[in-house]
Design an enzyme around this catalytic site. Structure first.
Site, PDB file in Angstrom:
ATOM      1  N   CYS A 183      82.006 -18.751   6.895  1.00  0.00           N
ATOM      2  CA  CYS A 183      82.077 -18.666   5.435  1.00  0.00           C
ATOM      3  C   CYS A 183      83.248 -17.795   4.993  1.00  0.00           C
ATOM      4  O   CYS A 183      83.850 -18.043   3.952  1.00  0.00           O
ATOM      5  CB  CYS A 183      80.769 -18.110   4.873  1.00  0.00           C
ATOM      6  SG  CYS A 183      79.354 -19.184   5.134  1.00  0.00           S
ATOM      7  N   GLU A 197      73.716 -15.502   0.718  1.00  0.00           N
ATOM      8  CA  GLU A 197      75.123 -15.563   1.133  1.00  0.00           C
ATOM      9  C   GLU A 197      75.397 -17.013   1.461  1.00  0.00           C
ATOM     10  O   GLU A 197      74.936 -17.532   2.468  1.00  0.00           O
ATOM     11  CB  GLU A 197      75.380 -14.647   2.341  1.00  0.00           C
ATOM     12  CG  GLU A 197      76.856 -14.426   2.615  1.00  0.00           C
ATOM     13  CD  GLU A 197      77.429 -15.410   3.626  1.00  0.00           C
ATOM     14  OE1 GLU A 197      78.056 -16.403   3.195  1.00  0.00           O
ATOM     15  OE2 GLU A 197      77.253 -15.190   4.827  1.00  0.00           O
TER      16      GLU A 197
END
Length: 463
Positions: free
Chosen positions: A268, A234
């Site tokens: 993010c 990720e």
């Protein structure tokens, strides 16, 4: 980077730590592997009992660990408390659901009879020792969303955390130990980045998961690929936040502020690129800018603070470079774009809104990891989709519209791992989390996340 807790609100070094050496790394690898051979045979009810105990301990420790996180990486204290509570929720969710998520599957007899089998079972078995390389921005949550499903599946874990959150890293190792997990089941490796390759190449490590930067992900993926080991990545995100004419513009502008500055803008999945239809562009931008400018920037330990400092001095410097480049190339500053004058110490940066973004600006392509928003004007649905997808990243996305045909178009064409309509992106134990393109691959959370580190085994039986 030295292994140290440095208060980003003041720049003061709170505590430094010595990295463990090769002998201790070997001891912990050996313990993780030996423990896995036994722990993998434990029942789901026993794993659930241990994980529930860890959740209860974390709930008791909520205030202390929240203050530790805030002092190490600068998130507002209220957000740190919420992060701890979210981790407790995830632990309890996996304790409740892991057994059913990993239940044996049985293809129908009619489907497999031509294979010669009298029966076929699909079983989910743990892989072994999993190395987790985790970032500082959500120092508790990022780890727990890996650890809870991995441990419930019967794996053991080794944590290499970011070097600027060592106290949180050590707390996590201690938490699982206090909960009663067997020695070696979950261990923190207080090491620098240079030690990762050796650990990952060790044959006792079965797989790795990383949340972090694109360069870090490339490095870990390359090493794991060379060793033919499973990875889940990720990485970055530059999430679009699209506002169409049918949207509730005032609500979209209110939510946009939280979506951009959550965790001081260092997330993010924070919305970063605000893509607004020309019919509502001016109204949205005016309201959004006013609310961004009104945010309270200050001490993250102060309950009234909306935005604290960035986690590192280098992080602020990187953000300043992106903004300066955009302004030099013609971007208009609607608010912010500088350091607060009343904060001489610490790594603060004002909430910022930029318009007039063009493709040659670095900020158009690169992730702005801090409280900086870019606003785009688009003429219609096609251009909105095109601008949203004009990014190397594809983590999540937000779309504000009441038009069902708009929604379907975005579901079909948005290049992202998640699409959130009329609300901001969030992670939840029951929903898969992850991205596409340079945002990485694989999924965390939900049934998809717990199965990532399982050996999906076909059991074929003849009469």
């Amino acid at each position: 980077m030295a292994i140290a807790s440095v208060n980003p609100a003041t720049g003061e070094t709170l505590k430094t730590f010595e990295a463990i050496g090769p002998e201790e790394i070997e001891n912990r690898l050996a313990a993780a592997h030996a423990t896995f051979r036994v722990y993998r045979t434990t029942s789901f009810s026993e794993r659930s009992r241990l994980l529930r105990r860890a959740g209860s301990l974390l709930e008791e420790d909520q205030e202390d660990i929240a203050r530790t996180m805030t002092s190490e990486m600068g998130k507002p204290l209220t957000a740190a408390r919420a992060e701890a509570a979210k981790c407790v929720k995830a632990m309890r969710w996996y304790a409740d659901h892991a057994e059913e998520l990993l239940a044996d599957e049985h293809p129908s007899d009619d489907d497999v009879k031509d294979s010669g089998a009298s029966g076929v079972t699909v079983r989910y078995r743990p892989l072994g020792v999993v190395l987790a390389v985790m970032p500082w921005n959500f120092p508790l949550w990022q780890v727990v969303r890996f650890a809870a499903p991995a441990l419930m599946a019967g794996n053991t874990g080794l944590l290499k955390h970011a070097s600027n959150v060592p106290q949180t890293a050590l707390y996590l190792g201690d938490l699982f130990h206090r909960a009663g997990f067997p020695d070696g089941c979950f261990q923190t490796l207080l090491v620098g980045a240079g030690a990762i390759e050796g650990v990952l190449r060790d044959p006792r490590v079965a797989a790795a998961t990383l949340t972090g930067s694109e360069p870090a992900g490339r490095s870990v993926a390359a090493i794991a690929g060379d060793e033919v080991k499973k990875t889940v990545l990720e990485l970055g995100g530059s999430d679009p936040y699209v506002v169409m004419p049918s949207a509730d513009v005032d609500r979209a502008a209110r939510v946009a502020v939280t979506a951009r500055v959550q965790n001081n803008g260092q997330s993010c999945i924070a919305a970063k690129r605000f893509i607004v239809h020309e019919d509502v562009h001016d109204a949205f931008t005016e309201r959004f800018t006013a609310r961004m400018e009104a945010l309270s920037v200050g001490d993250p330990m102060d309950e009234s603070t909306d935005v604290g400092p960035l986690a590192t001095e280098q992080g602020r410097a990187d953000l300043e470079e992106l903004v300066d480049d955009a302004v030099r190339l013609g971007a208009e500053v609607r608010c912010g774009a500088g350091r607060p004058g009343d904060r001489p110490a610490g790594w603060y940066y004002l909430p910022t809104v930029l318009t007039g973004i063009t493709p040659e600006m670095r900020i158009h392509r690169e992730e702005a990891f801090g409280p900086v928003a870019t606003v785009y004007r688009v003429s219609g649905l096609d251009e909105a989709v095109s601008v949203a997808n004009d990014s190397p990243f594809g983590l999540s996305s937000n779309v504000w519209t009441r038009d069902a045909s708009d929604m379907e178009r975005f579901v079909q064409d948005m290049e992202a791992g998640g699409i959130f309509f009329n609300g901001m992106t969030a992670s939840h134990p029951a929903m898969p989390f992850g991205g596409t393109k340079r945002s990485g691959y694989g999924r965390e959370l939900s049934d998809h996340g717990i199965r990532e580190f399982c050996n999906i085994t076909t059991v074929w039986t003849a009469a």
